[in-house]
Write a protein that holds these residues in place. Structure first.
Motif, PDB file in Angstrom:
ATOM      1  N   TYR A 458       0.820  -1.205   0.000  1.00 55.29           N
ATOM      2  CA  TYR A 458       0.000   0.000   0.000  1.00 55.29           C
ATOM      3  C   TYR A 458       0.862   1.267   0.000  1.00 55.29           C
ATOM      4  O   TYR A 458       0.347   2.363  -0.247  1.00 55.29           O
ATOM      5  CB  TYR A 458      -0.888   0.051   1.245  1.00 55.29           C
ATOM      6  CG  TYR A 458      -1.797  -1.137   1.471  1.00 55.29           C
ATOM      7  CD1 TYR A 458      -2.293  -1.882   0.405  1.00 55.29           C
ATOM      8  CD2 TYR A 458      -2.175  -1.500   2.752  1.00 55.29           C
ATOM      9  CE1 TYR A 458      -3.128  -2.969   0.619  1.00 55.29           C
ATOM     10  CE2 TYR A 458      -3.024  -2.590   2.976  1.00 55.29           C
ATOM     11  CZ  TYR A 458      -3.489  -3.314   1.900  1.00 55.29           C
ATOM     12  OH  TYR A 458      -4.328  -4.379   2.120  1.00 55.29           O
ATOM     13  N   GLN A 459       2.145   1.122   0.305  1.00 56.01           N
ATOM     14  CA  GLN A 459       3.016   2.272   0.548  1.00 56.01           C
ATOM     15  C   GLN A 459       4.099   2.412  -0.511  1.00 56.01           C
ATOM     16  O   GLN A 459       4.477   1.439  -1.170  1.00 56.01           O
ATOM     17  CB  GLN A 459       3.691   2.121   1.923  1.00 56.01           C
ATOM     18  CG  GLN A 459       2.743   1.933   3.081  1.00 56.01           C
ATOM     19  CD  GLN A 459       3.451   1.396   4.312  1.00 56.01           C
ATOM     20  OE1 GLN A 459       4.458   0.704   4.216  1.00 56.01           O
ATOM     21  NE2 GLN A 459       2.934   1.726   5.487  1.00 56.01           N
ATOM     22  N   THR A 460       4.605   3.628  -0.616  1.00 58.45           N
ATOM     23  CA  THR A 460       5.815   3.851  -1.406  1.00 58.45           C
ATOM     24  C   THR A 460       7.000   3.347  -0.593  1.00 58.45           C
ATOM     25  O   THR A 460       6.879   3.013   0.595  1.00 58.45           O
ATOM     26  CB  THR A 460       6.029   5.342  -1.703  1.00 58.45           C
ATOM     27  OG1 THR A 460       6.267   6.027  -0.449  1.00 58.45           O
ATOM     28  CG2 THR A 460       4.824   5.950  -2.388  1.00 58.45           C
ATOM     29  N   ALA A 461       8.173   3.311  -1.215  1.00 58.75           N
ATOM     30  CA  ALA A 461       9.377   2.885  -0.499  1.00 58.75           C
ATOM     31  C   ALA A 461       9.663   3.805   0.679  1.00 58.75           C
ATOM     32  O   ALA A 461      10.301   3.407   1.664  1.00 58.75           O
ATOM     33  CB  ALA A 461      10.563   2.858  -1.457  1.00 58.75           C
ATOM     34  N   GLU A 462       9.149   5.042   0.584  1.00 62.18           N
ATOM     35  CA  GLU A 462       9.374   6.015   1.659  1.00 62.18           C
ATOM     36  C   GLU A 462       8.318   5.919   2.763  1.00 62.18           C
ATOM     37  O   GLU A 462       8.360   6.674   3.725  1.00 62.18           O
ATOM     38  CB  GLU A 462       9.377   7.430   1.090  1.00 62.18           C
ATOM     39  CG  GLU A 462      10.483   7.715   0.063  1.00 62.18           C
ATOM     40  CD  GLU A 462      10.201   7.102  -1.304  1.00 62.18           C
ATOM     41  OE1 GLU A 462      11.178   6.797  -2.025  1.00 62.18           O
ATOM     42  OE2 GLU A 462       9.007   6.903  -1.640  1.00 62.18           O
ATOM     43  N   GLY A 463       7.354   5.012   2.594  1.00 66.22           N
ATOM     44  CA  GLY A 463       6.360   4.790   3.635  1.00 66.22           C
ATOM     45  C   GLY A 463       5.078   5.589   3.496  1.00 66.22           C
ATOM     46  O   GLY A 463       4.264   5.614   4.423  1.00 66.22           O
ATOM     47  N   ILE A 464       4.844   6.239   2.345  1.00 69.19           N
ATOM     48  CA  ILE A 464       3.620   7.010   2.131  1.00 69.19           C
ATOM     49  C   ILE A 464       2.541   6.093   1.562  1.00 69.19           C
ATOM     50  O   ILE A 464       2.735   5.448   0.529  1.00 69.19           O
ATOM     51  CB  ILE A 464       3.866   8.186   1.170  1.00 69.19           C
ATOM     52  CG1 ILE A 464       4.935   9.130   1.733  1.00 69.19           C
ATOM     53  CG2 ILE A 464       2.571   8.953   0.911  1.00 69.19           C
ATOM     54  CD1 ILE A 464       5.374  10.204   0.761  1.00 69.19           C
TER      55      ILE A 464
END
Length: 511
Positions: A458-464
């Motif tokens: 559900y997230q980008t690699a950056e955690g968004i």
């Protein structure tokens, strides 16, 4: 008649993708009297995800009567949760019922789209060299169509059989083979129980365990199917009951404490299904239930009671020509590797070779550099007359995505209607409207189970978290009933240039 490669087509609406989303858009365009459109599909048939995912045990995790169009009912679903073949047959039937094939061009993979600002239309390019000039275009390719291939040392050197679950080789006989299954997500928990009795040895490589809950495997009786066909109101009431029972699942999502309480039931399920206490511990996730996708199966956990099935939790160090070596130094000979590793869902990754430019110098790769975002998952500022289905922030953890698709299609049609009424050349969502909406979404996500510490697709690699809708689906339905004119910039046509184009043609023009 199909145009020859390299030719240019002019059309009112171009739709990319012939899965559930693209077909729904097409049907509703026809019903609205807008027949000047074309569907571009990279595959050889309709169906998208359900055309491609034919692995053993493939099935939906949303109830059949809800995982179908509200306007195209099927009274004779065989079971509560349909398998891929029955869903694909439903899609094929709908395609024929609404006579959509003349509008579809198969084998047409879109490689780029560019907004021609002076003309107020889009230039869409395919890898085969065709060009489509469209006043509007709808990106309906969906997020689950590019298989994720893990970057494992030595994978390319493997001499045995290798395939992804979405590209299942039905011609390869697994009987008597030593098989490695890499990944324990939604696909793996369905095919692992199916192939385990056939293979000589099955090594299931798990990086992170998933929460798996019981599946309702009941079948619909012949009497029930005949009753649904004879009395449509009963079928509609059944669908409504399924919708609201699913909608009740939203409470644990936004109340992590409640989710952790319900998690105890899932833990009891593991203990009741798996005999070995050590395996029970390895199969029990250390994150709150719901933080990652919750899976449903009655057969997955018992599979690990079989003598020929091994759960491997040590990471893979390397893959050799005929074996897999884990970090603890153990080498396991295998004849076949199956990648149950899911899909690339971040459009910044799977659209890397897709050039998309909008008005005033907008480039999607730059605008989405931090994270993909849109307004209501449907429109993106800087990209006029471009619409998405199942765009950022519209995926669900508790209900049917078909419900969301139908709401988006309704909203898109209202945009087209308002464009005609305003006699505008194109429409663009205001930057401040999109920014305010996405701030609202991210604010709501902070209080959900998705923000309790796990890493998911559900997230980008950056955690968004750019994927999930953080409220009840009826709230999405309410927000997409009607376009708020103030949310958009309605750009008028230059003097002497008509804004509205005819849309009652039977097929797109070619030239």
């Amino acid at each position: 008649m199909e145009p020859k490669p390299g030719r240019t087509t002019e059309t009112e609406v171009a739709i990319v993708g012939a899965g559930f989303g693209g077909l729904c858009m097409a049907i509703k365009l026809i019903e609205a009297g807008r027949k000047d459109f074309v569907i571009l599909e990279k595959g050889a048939d309709v169906g998208g995800t359900w055309r491609d995912n034919s692995y053993p045990g493939a099935a939906c995790d949303v109830q059949s009567h809800l995982y179908s169009y509200s306007f195209a009912p099927k009274a004779d679903w065989t079971q509560r949760y349909a398998g891929w073949r029955e869903i694909q047959d439903y899609i094929l039937d709908v395609t024929e019922r609404y006579r959509l094939r003349p509008y579809i061009r198969f084998g047409q993979e879109v490689s780029g789209a560019h907004f021609l600002q002076d003309e107020g239309r889009w230039r869409i390019e395919t890898r085969g060299g065709d060009v489509i000039l469209a006043r509007h275009w709808v990106l309906a390719s969906g997020p689950l169509h590019v298989p994720a291939i893990p970057d494992l040392p030595g994978l390319s050197s493997f001499k045995g059989k290798l395939f992804h679950s979405a590209q299942w080789d039905h011609g390869y006989d697994l009987a008597g083979k030593a098989v490695a299954s890499i990944g324990t997500g939604g696909s793996a928990i369905q095919y692992v129980p199916e192939i385990a009795p056939k293979v000589k040895q099955l090594h299931v490589f798990q990086r992170t365990p998933a929460w798996v809950i019981p599946r309702d495997t009941r079948r619909y009786s012949d009497f029930r199917k005949k009753l649904f066909a004879a009395v449509p109101l009963l079928r509609k009431l059944h669908r409504a009951r399924l919708y609201w029972s699913n909608e009740s699942r939203v409470w644990p999502i936004f109340n992590p404490a409640l989710a952790r309480t319900l998690q105890k039931l899932a833990e009891m399920f593991i203990r009741s299904q798996v005999k070995d206490p050590a395996l029970q511990r390895k199969l029990t996730p250390d994150y709150t239930i719901g933080c990652k996708r919750v899976l449903i199966s009655n057969a997955y956990y018992p599979t690990f009671n079989r003598a020929n099935v091994e759960l491997v939790t040590d990471g893979i160090r390397e893959i050799r020509e005929h074996s897999i070596v884990t970090r603890d130094g153990v080498e396991r000979p295998v004849d076949c590797i199956i990648l149950g590793t899911g899909f690339v869902v971040d459009p910044r990754v799977y659209m890397r070779g897709f050039a998309l430019s909008g008005r005033d110098g907008h480039e999607l790769a730059q605008d989405w550099a931090r994270a993909p975002e849109a307004f209501l998952g449907t429109t993106v500022t800087g990209y006029p007359n471009m619409f998405q289905l199942v765009g950022p922030g519209t995926a669900l953890g508790h209900n049917s995505i078909i419900f969301m698709i139908e709401a988006q299609v309704h909203y898109i049609l209202d945009c087209l209607k308002q464009l005609d009424a305003q006699r505008a050349l194109y429409v663009d969502v205001k930057p401040e409207v999109q920014r305010r909406f996405n701030d609202e979404v991210q604010g709501a996500l902070k209080h959900s189970v998705w923000s309790t510490g796990c890493k998911s697709w559900y997230q980008t690699a950056e955690g968004i978290n750019f994927t999930m809708w953080p409220w009840s689906t009826w709230r999405f339905w309410l927000r997409t009933r009607k376009v708020r004119l103030a949310d958009y910039e309605w750009v008028p046509a230059p003097a002497g240039q008509g804004a509205a184009r005819p849309h009652a043609k039977a097929a797109a023009r070619t030239g």
